[in-house]
Design a protein around this motif. Structure first.
Motif, PDB file in Angstrom:
ATOM      1  N   UNK A  60      45.536  38.986  49.226  1.00 49.63           N
ATOM      2  CA  UNK A  60      46.308  37.317  48.195  1.00 49.63           C
ATOM      3  C   UNK A  60      45.348  36.513  47.667  1.00 49.63           C
ATOM      4  N   UNK A  61      44.335  36.353  48.315  1.00 43.50           N
ATOM      5  CA  UNK A  61      43.349  35.472  47.125  1.00 43.50           C
ATOM      6  C   UNK A  61      42.728  36.548  46.008  1.00 43.50           C
ATOM      7  N   UNK A  62      43.093  37.736  45.737  1.00 42.01           N
ATOM      8  CA  UNK A  62      43.002  38.166  44.657  1.00 42.01           C
ATOM      9  C   UNK A  62      44.253  38.702  43.888  1.00 42.01           C
ATOM     10  N   UNK A  63      45.381  38.603  44.222  1.00 47.85           N
ATOM     11  CA  UNK A  63      45.972  38.727  43.320  1.00 47.85           C
ATOM     12  C   UNK A  63      46.301  37.189  42.614  1.00 47.85           C
ATOM     13  N   UNK A  64      46.055  35.849  43.294  1.00 45.13           N
ATOM     14  CA  UNK A  64      45.925  34.660  43.281  1.00 45.13           C
ATOM     15  C   UNK A  64      45.292  34.687  41.976  1.00 45.13           C
ATOM     16  N   UNK A  67      45.561  38.338  28.471  1.00 46.38           N
ATOM     17  CA  UNK A  67      46.722  38.464  29.236  1.00 46.38           C
ATOM     18  C   UNK A  67      47.750  37.778  29.483  1.00 46.38           C
ATOM     19  N   UNK A  68      48.631  38.565  29.059  1.00 45.81           N
ATOM     20  CA  UNK A  68      50.158  37.935  28.907  1.00 45.81           C
ATOM     21  C   UNK A  68      50.907  37.657  30.253  1.00 45.81           C
ATOM     22  N   UNK A  69      50.939  38.078  30.883  1.00 43.72           N
ATOM     23  CA  UNK A  69      51.425  38.896  32.672  1.00 43.72           C
ATOM     24  C   UNK A  69      50.915  39.145  33.625  1.00 43.72           C
ATOM     25  N   UNK A  70      51.172  39.862  34.599  1.00 44.20           N
ATOM     26  CA  UNK A  70      50.781  40.986  35.335  1.00 44.20           C
ATOM     27  C   UNK A  70      51.240  42.104  35.763  1.00 44.20           C
ATOM     28  N   UNK A  71      51.036  43.043  35.167  1.00 44.15           N
ATOM     29  CA  UNK A  71      52.126  43.758  34.815  1.00 44.15           C
ATOM     30  C   UNK A  71      52.495  44.867  35.807  1.00 44.15           C
ATOM     31  N   UNK A  72      52.966  45.275  36.260  1.00 43.50           N
ATOM     32  CA  UNK A  72      53.910  45.751  37.283  1.00 43.50           C
ATOM     33  C   UNK A  72      52.451  46.661  38.514  1.00 43.50           C
ATOM     34  N   UNK A  73      52.002  47.914  36.919  1.00 49.10           N
ATOM     35  CA  UNK A  73      51.201  48.384  37.273  1.00 49.10           C
ATOM     36  C   UNK A  73      49.985  47.804  37.685  1.00 49.10           C
ATOM     37  N   UNK A  74      49.240  47.057  37.270  1.00 45.73           N
ATOM     38  CA  UNK A  74      48.242  46.250  37.147  1.00 45.73           C
ATOM     39  C   UNK A  74      48.666  45.796  38.864  1.00 45.73           C
ATOM     40  N   UNK A  75      49.698  44.911  39.022  1.00 42.74           N
ATOM     41  CA  UNK A  75      49.875  44.572  40.320  1.00 42.74           C
ATOM     42  C   UNK A  75      49.942  45.120  41.596  1.00 42.74           C
ATOM     43  N   UNK A  76      50.101  46.469  41.352  1.00 41.34           N
ATOM     44  CA  UNK A  76      50.680  47.233  42.389  1.00 41.34           C
ATOM     45  C   UNK A  76      48.861  47.706  42.855  1.00 41.34           C
ATOM     46  N   UNK A  77      48.173  47.957  41.814  1.00 43.36           N
ATOM     47  CA  UNK A  77      46.814  48.279  41.943  1.00 43.36           C
ATOM     48  C   UNK A  77      45.782  47.357  42.826  1.00 43.36           C
ATOM     49  N   UNK A  78      46.098  46.133  43.006  1.00 44.38           N
ATOM     50  CA  UNK A  78      46.157  44.974  43.480  1.00 44.38           C
ATOM     51  C   UNK A  78      45.779  45.560  44.870  1.00 44.38           C
ATOM     52  N   UNK A  79      47.991  45.522  44.982  1.00 39.44           N
ATOM     53  CA  UNK A  79      47.896  46.032  46.398  1.00 39.44           C
ATOM     54  C   UNK A  79      47.246  47.240  47.197  1.00 39.44           C
ATOM     55  N   UNK A  80      47.178  47.963  46.348  1.00 37.71           N
ATOM     56  CA  UNK A  80      46.889  48.981  46.637  1.00 37.71           C
ATOM     57  C   UNK A  80      45.372  49.179  47.188  1.00 37.71           C
ATOM     58  N   UNK A  81      44.758  48.624  46.692  1.00 38.89           N
ATOM     59  CA  UNK A  81      43.029  48.833  46.530  1.00 38.89           C
ATOM     60  C   UNK A  81      42.552  49.050  47.677  1.00 38.89           C
ATOM     61  N   UNK A  82      42.825  47.854  48.794  1.00 39.51           N
ATOM     62  CA  UNK A  82      42.340  48.459  50.208  1.00 39.51           C
ATOM     63  C   UNK A  82      41.631  49.497  50.203  1.00 39.51           C
ATOM     64  N   UNK A  83      43.770  49.921  50.443  1.00 40.92           N
ATOM     65  CA  UNK A  83      43.683  51.307  50.739  1.00 40.92           C
ATOM     66  C   UNK A  83      43.712  52.627  50.145  1.00 40.92           C
ATOM     67  N   UNK A  84      43.184  51.946  48.841  1.00 40.33           N
ATOM     68  CA  UNK A  84      43.002  53.603  47.642  1.00 40.33           C
ATOM     69  C   UNK A  84      41.601  53.417  47.546  1.00 40.33           C
ATOM     70  N   UNK A 143      27.994  44.192  40.799  1.00 39.46           N
ATOM     71  CA  UNK A 143      29.289  43.141  40.643  1.00 39.46           C
ATOM     72  C   UNK A 143      29.946  44.085  41.091  1.00 39.46           C
ATOM     73  N   UNK A 144      30.755  44.234  42.167  1.00 41.08           N
ATOM     74  CA  UNK A 144      32.690  45.292  42.482  1.00 41.08           C
ATOM     75  C   UNK A 144      33.338  44.748  44.006  1.00 41.08           C
ATOM     76  N   UNK A 145      34.091  44.678  43.285  1.00 41.92           N
ATOM     77  CA  UNK A 145      35.507  43.692  44.803  1.00 41.92           C
ATOM     78  C   UNK A 145      37.015  44.471  43.652  1.00 41.92           C
ATOM     79  N   UNK A 146      37.996  44.278  44.436  1.00 41.67           N
ATOM     80  CA  UNK A 146      39.152  43.845  44.174  1.00 41.67           C
ATOM     81  C   UNK A 146      39.160  43.384  42.934  1.00 41.67           C
ATOM     82  N   UNK A 147      40.188  44.174  41.627  1.00 35.59           N
ATOM     83  CA  UNK A 147      40.747  42.909  40.885  1.00 35.59           C
ATOM     84  C   UNK A 147      41.314  41.178  41.363  1.00 35.59           C
ATOM     85  N   UNK A 148      40.443  40.570  40.548  1.00 33.02           N
ATOM     86  CA  UNK A 148      41.193  39.437  40.758  1.00 33.02           C
ATOM     87  C   UNK A 148      40.413  38.139  41.755  1.00 33.02           C
ATOM     88  N   UNK A 149      39.327  39.039  42.107  1.00 30.42           N
ATOM     89  CA  UNK A 149      38.210  38.554  43.252  1.00 30.42           C
ATOM     90  C   UNK A 149      37.069  37.538  43.084  1.00 30.42           C
TER      91      UNK A 149
END
Length: 170
Positions: free
Chosen positions: A90-94, A111-128, A6-12
């Motif tokens: 949007x679904x993955x970020x949510x 997890x106590x926060x959505x750290x900026x590095x992890x958030x960026x990983x999600x934002x760049x997932x489709x591209x990277x 089972x694979x996919x973007x973090x948060x999926x």
């Protein structure tokens, strides 16, 4: 279906889907994040990770939850079924935000926060990440059942239909 990825973007919702699939199939479920991460937020060595992953993939039955692109080819070659959760950003970020502060079985800390590095990983997932995932699926997915879901509803429908299909076979 005995050896499942089972694979996919973090948060999926890979872990949620994997748990529901495990409930239906009875297959043992392994979270790659639980193999890679230690509770103190450090990681095991690549060698230890690969050794533990190899122990699992040599078994007759499993569900492996997680991407880990570096080892995806090995897992694809060992699998018979793949589920790719290809959901909108949007679904993955949510999804990632909704699990903050919750204890989960797929990560050894809360997890106590959505750290900026992890958030960026999600934002760049489709591209990277997604182009390589698709290339690997194209190259090594032959002879395997590959299911690509583009919404949570598609994944849920598959699980409902699977249950109905299994009941008819009893």
């Amino acid at each position: 279906m005995k050896r499942v990825m089972v694979i996919g973007c973090p948060g999926a919702g890979k872990s949620t889907f994997s748990r529901k699939l495990q409930e239906k199939t009875g297959l043992p479920l392994y979270y790659l994040d639980m193999i890679w991460h230690r509770p103190d937020r450090t990681n095991v060595s690549r060698e230890e990770f690969d050794e533990r992953l190899g122990e699992i993939t040599r078994r007759d039955q499993w569900i492996l939850d997680g991407n880990y692109l570096r080892t995806m080819k090995v897992r694809l070659e060992a699998s018979d079924t793949v589920f790719l959760l290809d959901y909108p950003l949007e679904v993955c970020l949510e999804g990632a935000i909704s699990r903050i502060g919750k204890r989960r079985g797929d990560l050894p800390w809360v997890e106590t926060e959505l750290d900026p590095e992890f958030r960026q990983w999600i934002l760049d997932f489709q591209k990277d990440q997604m182009p390589e995932i698709r290339r690997l699926l194209e190259q090594y997915g032959v002879g395997r059942e590959v299911n690509v879901f583009c919404s949570r509803e598609e994944g849920e429908m598959y699980l409902r239909q699977w249950k109905a299909k299994e009941r008819k076979n009893i």
